[in-house]
Design an enzyme around this catalytic site. Structure first.
Site, PDB file in Angstrom:
ATOM      1  CD  GLU A 281      14.725 -12.704   7.482  1.00 25.95           C
ATOM      2  OE1 GLU A 281      14.721 -13.173   8.699  1.00 25.95           O
ATOM      3  OE2 GLU A 281      15.539 -11.995   7.094  1.00 25.95           O
TER       4      GLU A 281
ATOM      5  CD  GLU B 162      16.317  -9.567  11.589  1.00 25.27           C
ATOM      6  OE1 GLU B 162      17.297 -10.289  12.104  1.00 25.27           O
ATOM      7  OE2 GLU B 162      15.290 -10.242  11.079  1.00 25.27           O
TER       8      GLU B 162
END
Length: 495
Positions: free
Chosen positions: A423, A303
């Protein structure tokens, strides 16, 4: 840009251990060897843990001004939005355990540097040297230098990313494990956040339920030496490979990434330094796994975002999005340059923060390559799925899920670029039936578009935090059978 990447790669080649995944021959400054993330994701540290920095979201929803974090607390500097993960202060794990370096793990084992592994096994033939690190790579063997672009035989099938993703049904993350951050280097960092040492039996159990994608998040910064070689601790690389092999040997798809890495802060000022370290690290990883077939996928970053800034979780600013796009290209060029199977391996690339916000998704400029998959994280709707202070009922709230699938289709799928939701999840609020209904809709809707979803399992079941636990890794049981059934059957694997 490519000349820059090749220059970096040449530096890595001249330092022979970088290609071999080895460490420095000389001693390394421990501070440089322990470039671990000082703030860890709230969803990844068991839910109650608060990190020493900012809060992280995985849903990528935009934040307006100051937002509530997962526990309803305000963060220092900025707050958590739809993915709200990283909180301020010292982190507690899901069971109220002490933080990394001091905490006991969920099974009452001793903390990093002292605890025993769950299975009583040694890791990849080496023992942890975190107790007295004398420099990353002090014990490595020097290996011969290979060419920067090796002319090697390709031994795997050339599978298009769209065709490969069609074979993926439902996935599972080995969270809060190899991605854990510890004050010490070495293989015991795997257990620093309270989960037991990973075993073949754990991975077998997950695969036997019907999961055919295993994502293995790995944090590397604390296991690397400094510039210019950035060599990886050999014992760490060996342990990562051992865990990869647990899943790879079963014939499922395996994703390996770089996870908690603060050094690739996406700014113009840091861009060149980040590209240099990114190329060195991915040269080592890609070289180690070069002979693996198409079932192994590399994910360039987790991320990537401007941590600690006002744009961390609102989709970023133009500079941040542009630098992430640049680093994605560096990652792809680096892997391709290692030759062999890596010249056609399918690779996952994220946008800014892997966010599912419209602005972040629209800001993605894919690298020039034909074997790419877009990586997105989405815990949505946030108030139900991730906000610990939010509602426990789903209320058939399909709006955010429907919008996400529609925009992913318009931006990528219709253009022949596959997407993986790397995710997702909904935390336990003593609401298994609500979560099962939510999972049934989420996963089935994604399956309609050909998007596989990978459940974030941080091993957390207790406490007031973000409890995403699905597999009890110590007992090899599934405390939420209805949720498990919904995940498997909605993906089409239970038919």
């Amino acid at each position: 840009m490519k000349r820059k990447v090749l220059t970096v790669l040449l530096c890595c080649v001249l330092t022979t251990a970088a290609l071999a995944g080895c460490g420095d021959n000389g001693a390394v400054d421990p501070a440089a060897a322990q470039q671990s993330e000082q703030s860890s994701q709230g969803r990844e540290d068991g839910g109650e843990q608060e990190s020493a920095g900012q809060q992280e979201n995985a849903g990528g929803q935009e934040s307006t001004g100051e937002q509530e974090n997962a526990g309803g607390q305000e963060s220092a500097g900025q707050q958590e939005n739809a993915g709200g993960q990283e909180s301020t202060g010292e982190q507690e794990n899901a069971g109220g355990q002490e933080s990394a370096g001091e905490q006991e793990n969920a099974g009452g084992q001793e903390s990093t540097g002292e605890q025993e592994n769950a299975g009583g096994q040694e890791s990849a033939g080496q023992q942890d040297n975190s107790a007295a690190p004398e420099g990353v790579g002090a014990d490595e063997e020097t290996k011969e230098v290979e060419n920067a672009v090796p002319d090697m035989e390709i031994t795997m099938q050339d599978v298009s990313p769209m065709d490969m993703v069609k074979e993926m049904k439902i996935g599972w993350n080995l969270g809060n494990t190899l991605d854990s951050i510890s004050s010490s280097i070495g293989v015991n960092a795997e257990m620093a956040w309270g989960n037991p040492k990973t075993t073949q039996e754990m991975i077998d159990s997950i695969i036997d339920q019907g999961f055919n994608v295993i994502r293995i998040p790995v944090s590397w910064g604390g296991q690397m030496g400094g510039a210019p070689s950035y060599n990886v601790l050999p014992a760490w690389m060996d342990r990562v490979q051992e865990v990869v092999d647990y899943a790879y040997s079963r014939g499922v798809y395996v994703i390996v990434n770089i996870h908690h890495e603060e050094w690739h802060f996406p700014s113009e000022e840091n861009k060149d330094a980040a590209a240099e370290q990114l190329a060195a690290l991915w040269t080592a990883i890609a070289t180690r796994f070069r002979d693996y077939d198409e079932h192994l996928i590399f994910e360039g970053m987790n991320e990537p975002r401007k941590k600690g800034t006002s744009v961390e979780w609102n989709g970023g600013d133009k500079e941040g999005r542009d630098v992430v796009n640049y680093l994605d290209q560096v990652f792809v060029d680096t892997v391709r340059a290692t030759g062999g199977n890596n010249t056609i391996r399918n690779l996952m690339v994220p946008g800014y923060a892997a966010s599912s916000s419209d602005v972040a998704l629209k800001g993605i400029v894919l690298p020039e390559d034909e074997h790419l998959i877009v990586s997105v994280h989405a815990y949505t709707p946030y108030d139900f799925a991730l906000n610990t202070a939010g509602r426990s009922t789903w209320d058939n709230d399909t709006k955010d899920i429907d919008h996400l699938m529609k925009i992913l289709n318009e931006l990528f799928l219709e253009k022949g670029v596959p997407v993986i939701i790397g995710e997702f999840g909904a935390i336990n609020k003593d609401n298994e039936q609500e979560r099962a209904q939510w999972a049934e809709y989420y996963v089935s809707k994604a399956a309609e578009y050909g998007i596989p979803c990978i459940w974030w399992d941080n091993g957390a079941f207790e406490g007031e935090g973000e409890n995403f636990g699905l597999l009890n890794r110590r007992e090899l049981t599934y405390p939420y059978p209805d949720l498990l059934k919904a995940l498997i059957e909605s993906a089409g694997t239970g038919e």
